[in-house]
Design an enzyme around this catalytic site. Sequence first.
Site, PDB file in Angstrom:
ATOM      1  N   HIS A 157       0.803  -1.226   0.000  1.00 46.84           N
ATOM      2  CA  HIS A 157       0.000   0.000   0.000  1.00 46.84           C
ATOM      3  C   HIS A 157       0.839   1.280   0.000  1.00 46.84           C
ATOM      4  O   HIS A 157       0.398   2.314  -0.488  1.00 46.84           O
ATOM      5  CB  HIS A 157      -0.978   0.009   1.184  1.00 46.84           C
ATOM      6  CG  HIS A 157      -0.347   0.264   2.525  1.00 46.84           C
ATOM      7  ND1 HIS A 157       0.362  -0.700   3.222  1.00 46.84           N
ATOM      8  CD2 HIS A 157      -0.321   1.378   3.307  1.00 46.84           C
ATOM      9  CE1 HIS A 157       0.780  -0.198   4.360  1.00 46.84           C
ATOM     10  NE2 HIS A 157       0.392   1.070   4.443  1.00 46.84           N
ATOM     11  N   ASP A 158       2.041   1.218   0.524  1.00 49.23           N
ATOM     12  CA  ASP A 158       2.872   2.430   0.610  1.00 49.23           C
ATOM     13  C   ASP A 158       4.022   2.462  -0.390  1.00 49.23           C
ATOM     14  O   ASP A 158       4.910   3.320  -0.279  1.00 49.23           O
ATOM     15  CB  ASP A 158       3.442   2.583   2.028  1.00 49.23           C
ATOM     16  CG  ASP A 158       2.497   3.331   2.953  1.00 49.23           C
ATOM     17  OD1 ASP A 158       1.527   3.938   2.455  1.00 49.23           O
ATOM     18  OD2 ASP A 158       2.725   3.302   4.177  1.00 49.23           O
ATOM     19  N   LYS A 161       5.261   5.710  -2.001  1.00 49.40           N
ATOM     20  CA  LYS A 161       6.050   6.723  -1.289  1.00 49.40           C
ATOM     21  C   LYS A 161       7.447   6.873  -1.868  1.00 49.40           C
ATOM     22  O   LYS A 161       8.147   7.839  -1.559  1.00 49.40           O
ATOM     23  CB  LYS A 161       6.137   6.371   0.198  1.00 49.40           C
ATOM     24  CG  LYS A 161       4.848   6.663   0.959  1.00 49.40           C
ATOM     25  CD  LYS A 161       5.005   6.409   2.441  1.00 49.40           C
ATOM     26  CE  LYS A 161       3.734   6.781   3.208  1.00 49.40           C
ATOM     27  NZ  LYS A 161       3.854   6.505   4.655  1.00 49.40           N
ATOM     28  N   HIS A 186       0.722   9.591  -2.882  1.00 52.85           N
ATOM     29  CA  HIS A 186       1.316   8.258  -2.827  1.00 52.85           C
ATOM     30  C   HIS A 186       0.330   7.100  -3.025  1.00 52.85           C
ATOM     31  O   HIS A 186       0.726   6.079  -3.595  1.00 52.85           O
ATOM     32  CB  HIS A 186       2.141   8.072  -1.532  1.00 52.85           C
ATOM     33  CG  HIS A 186       1.359   7.663  -0.330  1.00 52.85           C
ATOM     34  ND1 HIS A 186       0.827   8.569   0.559  1.00 52.85           N
ATOM     35  CD2 HIS A 186       1.023   6.433   0.152  1.00 52.85           C
ATOM     36  CE1 HIS A 186       0.220   7.935   1.525  1.00 52.85           C
ATOM     37  NE2 HIS A 186       0.317   6.647   1.309  1.00 52.85           N
ATOM     38  N   HIS A 210      -6.787   3.422   0.234  1.00 48.94           N
ATOM     39  CA  HIS A 210      -6.572   3.144   1.660  1.00 48.94           C
ATOM     40  C   HIS A 210      -6.487   4.408   2.524  1.00 48.94           C
ATOM     41  O   HIS A 210      -6.421   4.308   3.746  1.00 48.94           O
ATOM     42  CB  HIS A 210      -5.325   2.270   1.868  1.00 48.94           C
ATOM     43  CG  HIS A 210      -4.018   2.970   1.692  1.00 48.94           C
ATOM     44  ND1 HIS A 210      -3.401   3.121   0.461  1.00 48.94           N
ATOM     45  CD2 HIS A 210      -3.180   3.568   2.593  1.00 48.94           C
ATOM     46  CE1 HIS A 210      -2.260   3.756   0.615  1.00 48.94           C
ATOM     47  NE2 HIS A 210      -2.084   4.050   1.901  1.00 48.94           N
ATOM     48  N   HIS A 211      -6.502   5.593   1.903  1.00 54.28           N
ATOM     49  CA  HIS A 211      -6.566   6.832   2.674  1.00 54.28           C
ATOM     50  C   HIS A 211      -7.884   7.582   2.459  1.00 54.28           C
ATOM     51  O   HIS A 211      -7.985   8.765   2.810  1.00 54.28           O
ATOM     52  CB  HIS A 211      -5.387   7.751   2.327  1.00 54.28           C
ATOM     53  CG  HIS A 211      -4.135   7.447   3.090  1.00 54.28           C
ATOM     54  ND1 HIS A 211      -4.050   7.558   4.470  1.00 54.28           N
ATOM     55  CD2 HIS A 211      -2.915   7.024   2.679  1.00 54.28           C
ATOM     56  CE1 HIS A 211      -2.834   7.225   4.858  1.00 54.28           C
ATOM     57  NE2 HIS A 211      -2.123   6.884   3.799  1.00 54.28           N
ATOM     58  N   ASP A 239      -3.702   0.794   9.392  1.00 52.49           N
ATOM     59  CA  ASP A 239      -2.679   1.800   9.133  1.00 52.49           C
ATOM     60  C   ASP A 239      -2.715   2.892  10.194  1.00 52.49           C
ATOM     61  O   ASP A 239      -1.677   3.305  10.736  1.00 52.49           O
ATOM     62  CB  ASP A 239      -2.923   2.386   7.740  1.00 52.49           C
ATOM     63  CG  ASP A 239      -1.788   3.278   7.268  1.00 52.49           C
ATOM     64  OD1 ASP A 239      -0.631   2.999   7.618  1.00 52.49           O
ATOM     65  OD2 ASP A 239      -2.055   4.257   6.552  1.00 52.49           O
TER      66      ASP A 239
END
Length: 297
Positions: A157-158, A161, A186, A210-211, A239
């Site tokens: 998921h990250d 970044k 990101h 996811h954000h 998260d």
Amino acid sequence: VTGWTLIESVPHSAFMAPVEWLRFWNLVIVGVAVIIISILVLMVSRVALKPVRELLGSVERMHQGDMETPVPEIPDREMGQLARRFNSLREKVTGSYEALQQGYIGLARALVASLEARDVYTAGHTERVSQYSLALARHMGLDKGEIAKIRRAADLHDIGKICVPDAVLLKPDRLSPEEFAEIPRHPGKSADIIGHLEFLRDVVPVVAAHHERVDGGGYPRGLKGADTPLGARIIAVADAYDAMTSDRAYRRALSRDKAIAILMEGAGSQWDSDVVAAFLEMIEGENIAGGQMAASN
């Protein structure tokens, strides 16, 4: 009186009637025989060609991505051997394909780990989020396919970044509004990166969202409620909990109780209330703080 000859006239129709009758029934018999033979030929051809059709069907299913359904057992000796060879080949291809997939995922996870290792405060974050997400998905009773998808999404998921400048990502204090504007990029970058791999296409919507927030105030698209995939709502809670219970350069880790209070306060607005409830139920009575959950396979 002698020398007379008696001649009797017989109608043509009466003379030919038996011949016509015989001709008619000959045609009927021949027609029925042709029909019967045609049916028998069709039945025999169907039986004979059934193994071939099954093999072709298996090839088509493999072409469409079904690598699990084998060719049924075929009684015929030669065709049965061919079917077994095909199933053996399918298993080898499946094993190689799965190994290739795991290799790609392992490489991506290593990339994320190296990215996090640059900052002592975020090291291990993705692994912990993956553990929380996997445990929560299982606790909510999701099926194996959905659980596998959520784990892959949590693992990656990250990864976006990597596109965020180090000056922003590694800044030791709070970000300015201009610097924070880089952060919402990101999730989309993560989705773009993994979207290049066909076998990860199904996790792209989860990673990208996811954000998001259930009230529509999240990023990058401002999705509301169920418009955000369930997997993304699960990862969002995991998260947030890990971020709150981990040290950051600009603050100390929050206590478990404080993190729980914030999750409860944000349930229904920032996070899905059902997911928050399931998460709190899962950790109730367990000594789980940031990074303390046992790894799950």
